[in-house]
Design a protein around this motif. Structure first.
Motif, PDB file in Angstrom:
ATOM      1  N   ALA A  27       1.218  -1.547   0.024  1.00  0.00           N
ATOM      2  CA  ALA A  27       0.013   0.010  -0.074  1.00  0.00           C
ATOM      3  C   ALA A  27       0.947   1.401   0.105  1.00  0.00           C
ATOM      4  N   LEU A  28      -0.081   2.328  -0.380  1.00  0.00           N
ATOM      5  CA  LEU A  28       0.999   3.683  -0.323  1.00  0.00           C
ATOM      6  C   LEU A  28      -0.137   4.777  -0.133  1.00  0.00           C
ATOM      7  N   LEU A  29       0.088   5.262   1.059  1.00  0.00           N
ATOM      8  CA  LEU A  29      -0.479   6.730   1.994  1.00  0.00           C
ATOM      9  C   LEU A  29      -0.662   8.019   1.423  1.00  0.00           C
ATOM     10  N   LEU A  30      -1.385   8.469   1.484  1.00  0.00           N
ATOM     11  CA  LEU A  30      -1.026   9.693   1.257  1.00  0.00           C
ATOM     12  C   LEU A  30      -2.260  10.841   2.093  1.00  0.00           C
ATOM     13  N   CYS A  31      -1.818  12.058   2.552  1.00  0.00           N
ATOM     14  CA  CYS A  31      -2.439  12.366   3.425  1.00  0.00           C
ATOM     15  C   CYS A  31      -2.611  13.726   2.440  1.00  0.00           C
ATOM     16  N   ASN A  32      -3.422  14.887   1.751  1.00  0.00           N
ATOM     17  CA  ASN A  32      -3.839  15.780   1.005  1.00  0.00           C
ATOM     18  C   ASN A  32      -4.917  16.463   1.453  1.00  0.00           C
ATOM     19  N   PRO A  33      -5.313  17.922   2.529  1.00  0.00           N
ATOM     20  CA  PRO A  33      -4.666  18.560   2.697  1.00  0.00           C
ATOM     21  C   PRO A  33      -3.182  17.216   3.865  1.00  0.00           C
ATOM     22  N   SER A  34      -1.753  17.954   3.637  1.00  0.00           N
ATOM     23  CA  SER A  34      -0.945  17.213   4.483  1.00  0.00           C
ATOM     24  C   SER A  34      -0.774  17.856   6.173  1.00  0.00           C
ATOM     25  N   ASN A  35      -1.280  16.709   6.722  1.00  0.00           N
ATOM     26  CA  ASN A  35      -0.323  17.001   8.262  1.00  0.00           C
ATOM     27  C   ASN A  35       0.644  15.985   8.398  1.00  0.00           C
ATOM     28  N   PRO A  36       1.994  17.254   8.291  1.00  0.00           N
ATOM     29  CA  PRO A  36       2.503  18.036   8.923  1.00  0.00           C
ATOM     30  C   PRO A  36       2.717  19.073   8.508  1.00  0.00           C
ATOM     31  N   THR A  37       2.641  18.890   6.884  1.00  0.00           N
ATOM     32  CA  THR A  37       3.451  20.264   6.163  1.00  0.00           C
ATOM     33  C   THR A  37       2.519  21.472   5.679  1.00  0.00           C
ATOM     34  N   GLY A  38       1.208  20.771   5.094  1.00  0.00           N
ATOM     35  CA  GLY A  38       0.532  22.177   4.708  1.00  0.00           C
ATOM     36  C   GLY A  38       0.230  21.739   3.448  1.00  0.00           C
ATOM     37  N   VAL A  39       1.115  21.079   2.425  1.00  0.00           N
ATOM     38  CA  VAL A  39       1.380  20.935   1.219  1.00  0.00           C
ATOM     39  C   VAL A  39      -0.087  20.024   0.750  1.00  0.00           C
TER      40      VAL A  39
END
Ligand SMILES: Cc1ncc(COP(=O)(O)O)c(C=O)c1O
Length: 402
Positions: free
Chosen positions: A167-179
């Protein structure tokens, strides 16, 4: 000798965010006011309709709900996703005790012990803890400050794939970067998941927190038919409706077998919170108006924090595009020591600041030592004071490197 606890328990890291609390309490006991920028606990009020629903609960019993969640709340969620163009069956949604439980359920049902999940770092610290709970190995892909924490080229991501990668996990928008990931970045990840037959886990808990100057992104991938067999989305009312304590989130996938397995796990924990679901449903009464005001408020805060940090000598920050966090590079010997020192040795006008040290957001040893994460979860006045204090602290800190 005391009775030993499990190896697994030893491997669950202490929360990087919470472990400085004893020092914060000691500072408060000395009479110092601590401005908490270390944790994503928003101070924006929850929708009024949520409180009204709570006060209106007039049943003589607080019973379990169905393990999947109440039929009414699942319907509310279907309508919410439909507003983003995603047509879901009720069976595609399982209400969970926060997104946290959804993440655990998905790791337990999609991956086997020893399997690997690739996650861009710095990442939300609890991914690592939840990975340990599930016996899953988190494999980090480092994103860099210099790239605004956007993803590295697909070839770099592909190089991390092994036969155990599931698996691959993305967090969008991201915690912690705000990207906020651009569509082309996400498309490259999707292509990679297809080429290597991986699950794609999308943590979309900050879906609405995208600022007007952010790049064009996908608000949800649940609209994508081509992903129905590999996409799992994690969601939460905690940040969207400023309802962290309601403990209501959900896990969503159109992979029928996965959702059937998740329901079996959900049945073993019986029920998500009934009262939480009641207030979560009520919070959806007029989400557009509530969220527009809330995102506007976070944008104001982002601008205050970004302007103050860029004007502070030696500090480097990339402008957050969404969520309500930013990773900040500080001219200090150790972010951890500095964060502690702020609580033990520093005060200005009777106040100090609590920040989250960077290393806790990295799985790669040695990274993040000059970074802290700031959550701009205080009102603009307090944020301004906090930024002034941070600048003064950097002048006074004995381990400053500038
Ligand atoms: C990216 C991300 N995912 C998941 C969670 C967990 O949220 P919940 O309160 O719904 O368990 C958080 C909480 O901060 C988060 O930032």
């Amino acid at each position: 000798m005391t009775r030993p606890i499990s190896q697994r328990a030893h491997r669950v890291p202490a929360s990087a965010i919470r472990k400085l609390y004893p020092l914060a309490r000691a500072a408060e006991a000395r009479g110092t006011t601590v401005l908490y920028l270390n944790i994503g606990q928003p101070d924006v009020w929850s929708p009024a309709t949520a409180g009204e629903a709570m006060r209106g609960y007039d049943q003589p019993l607080i019973a379990y709900t169905q393990s999947q969640g109440t039929a009414e709340y699942v319907e509310t969620l279907r309508a919410y996703y439909a507003s983003y163009g995603a047509a879901l069956d009720a069976a595609h949604i399982n209400v969970t005790t926060g997104a946290s439980e959804g993440l655990l359920f998905a790791m337990l049902t999609a991956l086997d012990p020893g399997d690997e999940i690739i996650i861009p770092e710095p990442f939300y610290t609890n991914y690592a803890s939840i990975g340990v709970m599930a016996g899953v190995r988190v494999v980090p892909i480092t994103t860099r400050f210099e790239d605004g924490y956007h993803l590295p080229p697909a070839a770099e991501l592909a190089a991390a794939i092994t036969p155990r990668t599931k698996a691959l996990l993305l967090c969008n928008p991201s915690n912690p970067t705000g990207v906020v990931y651009r569509k082309d970045e996400i498309d490259a990840v999707i292509d990679l998941c297809k080429a290597h037959d991986l699950w794609l886990f999308m943590d979309e808990v900050y879906r609405e927190f995208v600022f007007p100057d952010a790049p064009d992104t996908y608000r949800t991938l649940l609209t994508r038919d081509d992903l129905r067999d590999r996409l799992v989305v994690f969601d939460s009312t905690s940040k969207r409706f400023s309802m962290c304590g309601a403990r209501v989130g959900c896990v969503v996938s159109r992979h029928d077998e996965l959702m059937a397995a998740i329901l079996r796990l959900a049945s073993a924990r019986l029920s998500p919170p009934r009262l939480g679901q009641l207030v979560a449903r009520a919070a959806h009464a007029d989400p557009e108006a509530y969220l527009a005001a809330s995102v506007e408020e976070y944008l104001r805060r982002r601008d205050v924090v970004y302007a103050a940090l860029t004007a502070t000598p030696g500090v480097r920050v990339s402008r957050p595009e969404g969520a309500f966090y930013t990773m900040v590079r500080l001219p200090v010997d150790s972010a951890e020591r500095f964060a502690k020192w702020l609580l033990t040795d520093f005060a200005a006008d009777g106040e100090t600041v609590m920040v989250a040290p960077g290393p806790g957001f990295y799985a790669t040893e040695g990274l993040g030592h000059d970074e802290v994460r700031i959550a701009y979860v205080l009102d603009v006045d307090r944020l301004r004071r906090a930024m002034d204090h941070l600048a003064a602290a950097l002048d006074a800190y004995p381990g400053a490197t500038r």
